[in-house]
Design a protein around this motif. Structure first.
Motif, short mmCIF file in Angstrom:
data_model
loop_
_atom_site.label_atom_id
_atom_site.label_comp_id
_atom_site.label_asym_id
_atom_site.label_seq_id
_atom_site.Cartn_x
_atom_site.Cartn_y
_atom_site.Cartn_z
N MET A 1 0.74 -1.17 -0.07
CA MET A 1 0.03 -0.01 -0.06
C MET A 1 1.02 1.33 -0.07
N THR A 2 0.58 2.47 -0.81
CA THR A 2 1.36 3.35 -0.86
C THR A 2 1.20 4.19 0.28
N VAL A 3 2.18 4.69 0.83
CA VAL A 3 2.33 5.44 2.16
C VAL A 3 2.17 7.18 1.85
N SER A 4 1.41 7.60 2.66
CA SER A 4 1.25 8.91 2.59
C SER A 4 2.41 9.77 3.45
N TRP A 5 3.23 10.20 2.91
CA TRP A 5 4.64 10.73 3.88
C TRP A 5 4.28 12.09 4.21
N THR A 6 3.33 12.18 5.34
CA THR A 6 2.77 13.48 6.02
C THR A 6 3.96 14.19 6.98
N PRO A 7 3.72 15.10 7.40
CA PRO A 7 4.60 15.84 8.23
C PRO A 7 4.95 14.92 9.66
N HIS A 8 4.04 14.38 9.85
CA HIS A 8 3.93 13.63 11.02
C HIS A 8 4.98 12.45 10.87
N ARG A 9 5.12 11.95 9.76
CA ARG A 9 6.35 10.95 9.42
C ARG A 9 7.66 11.48 9.78
N PHE A 10 7.59 12.81 9.90
CA PHE A 10 9.17 13.36 10.02
C PHE A 10 9.22 14.12 11.27
N THR A 11 8.77 13.47 12.48
CA THR A 11 8.95 14.33 13.66
C THR A 11 10.12 13.64 14.30
N GLY A 12 11.05 13.08 13.71
CA GLY A 12 12.28 12.62 14.40
C GLY A 12 13.18 13.68 14.63
N GLY A 13 13.18 14.73 13.85
CA GLY A 13 14.03 15.98 13.94
C GLY A 13 15.20 15.74 12.96
N MET A 14 15.49 14.53 12.43
CA MET A 14 16.78 14.55 11.74
C MET A 14 16.41 13.27 10.87
N LEU A 15 17.06 13.46 9.60
CA LEU A 15 16.98 12.37 8.66
C LEU A 15 16.90 10.78 9.01
N ALA A 16 18.25 10.76 9.78
CA ALA A 16 18.53 9.35 10.15
C ALA A 16 17.47 8.77 11.23
N LEU A 17 16.87 9.49 11.90
CA LEU A 17 15.86 9.07 12.93
C LEU A 17 14.46 8.98 12.10
N ASP A 18 14.02 9.90 11.22
CA ASP A 18 12.81 9.90 10.59
C ASP A 18 13.02 8.53 9.82
N THR A 19 14.06 8.05 9.41
CA THR A 19 14.33 6.80 8.43
C THR A 19 13.98 5.46 9.48
N ALA A 20 14.82 5.64 10.79
CA ALA A 20 14.66 4.72 11.84
C ALA A 20 13.26 4.40 12.22
N ASN A 21 12.33 5.49 11.98
CA ASN A 21 11.04 5.42 12.41
C ASN A 21 10.16 5.01 11.26
N HIS A 27 7.97 -1.45 19.56
CA HIS A 27 7.80 -2.17 20.86
C HIS A 27 6.49 -3.05 20.81
N HIS A 28 5.85 -3.28 19.87
CA HIS A 28 4.76 -4.11 19.79
C HIS A 28 4.94 -5.16 18.59
N PRO A 29 5.47 -6.31 19.04
CA PRO A 29 5.93 -7.33 17.93
C PRO A 29 4.81 -7.85 17.22
N GLU A 30 3.52 -7.63 17.81
CA GLU A 30 2.53 -8.21 17.17
C GLU A 30 1.77 -7.47 16.32
N LYS A 31 2.26 -6.11 16.33
CA LYS A 31 1.51 -4.97 15.49
C LYS A 31 2.49 -4.18 14.70
N THR A 32 3.89 -4.42 14.84
CA THR A 32 4.66 -3.73 14.16
C THR A 32 4.56 -4.22 12.50
N PHE A 33 5.05 -3.04 11.71
CA PHE A 33 5.10 -3.08 10.12
C PHE A 33 6.11 -2.25 9.83
N ASP A 34 6.78 -2.46 8.74
CA ASP A 34 7.90 -1.51 7.98
C ASP A 34 7.23 -0.98 6.74
N ARG A 35 7.33 0.34 6.92
CA ARG A 35 7.06 0.98 5.77
C ARG A 35 7.83 1.00 4.47
#
Length: 207
Positions: A1-21, A27-35
């Motif tokens: 599914m195409t991701v909507s890359w909204t401002p909320h996706r970039f609240t890490g404050g730095m490119l590397a953290l936004d990417t990690a996020n 923290h939820h193994p049953e619910k986690t997913f990778d964009r």
């Protein structure tokens, strides 16, 4: 599914953290997913980050023309960055045992870059030309090693995203007050109302 890359996706404050996020709910193994499960999203993320991280990048545009090819490098930088700095936040110090993998991943991101970085006022190089996303990601990740930055790293208690707290008194709690902060407020309100209702119902039954 195409991701909507909204401002909320970039609240890490730095490119590397936004990417990690881009891994959601770590923290939820049953619910986690990778964009980035769909490598095409790497290029779309880079395009969005060019705007949202323009200040960090010095106005230089990110380029990811072959996301399938760079995906292993990007994911390696992402995961070693998350592991190193998430533990740094939890323990208050960098674990040297996590450094070799992190540095190797960053080196891979820089290996094929044909650019120059770090000149005065141009930390990511000449803004007139694009920079490979994996190279910029490596530079951003390495810049997190500065002591003043490490001291301001936080983990959002709601979504577990990493972010830099740039508030004046270093008291920022949420990655995004409008999203995670409001969700926690709503959850607390719901729990208080539920508890009050249970007490009231108990009193009625006992009355």
């Amino acid at each position: 599914m195409t991701v909507s890359w909204t401002p909320h996706r970039f609240t890490g404050g730095m490119l590397a953290l936004d990417t990690a996020n881009t891994v959601v709910l770590r923290h939820h193994p049953e619910k986690t997913f990778d964009r980035f499960d769909d490598p095409a999203e790497i290029a779309r993320f880079a395009e969005a980050a060019s705007g949202f991280r323009a200040t960090e990048l010095g106005g230089r545009r990110l380029e990811a023309p072959s996301p399938d090819k760079i995906a292993p490098v990007v994911l390696s930088i992402r995961e070693t960055t998350d592991r190193l700095f998430r533990r740094a936040v939890s323990k208050g110090a960098i674990a040297t045992a996590d450094m070799p993998e992190f540095l190797e991943a960053c080196a891979d991101g820089l290996a094929h870059g044909r650019t120059e970085i770090g000149t005065l006022g141009k930390p990511f190089g000449d803004p007139a030309t694009p920079i490979a996303f994996e190279a910029a990601l490596a530079v951003s990740a390495l810049s997190l090693l500065r002591g003043d930055t490490i001291a301001r790293l936080r983990i959002c208690p709601n979504c577990s995203w990493l972010f830099v707290d740039r508030s004046r008194n270093s008291s920022r709690l949420w990655c995004d007050m409008a999203v995670c902060g409001n969700r926690q407020k709503a959850n607390r309100h719901y729990r208080r109302r539920t508890a009050a209702n249970e007490v009231h119902n108990g009193e009625v039954q006992n009355g």
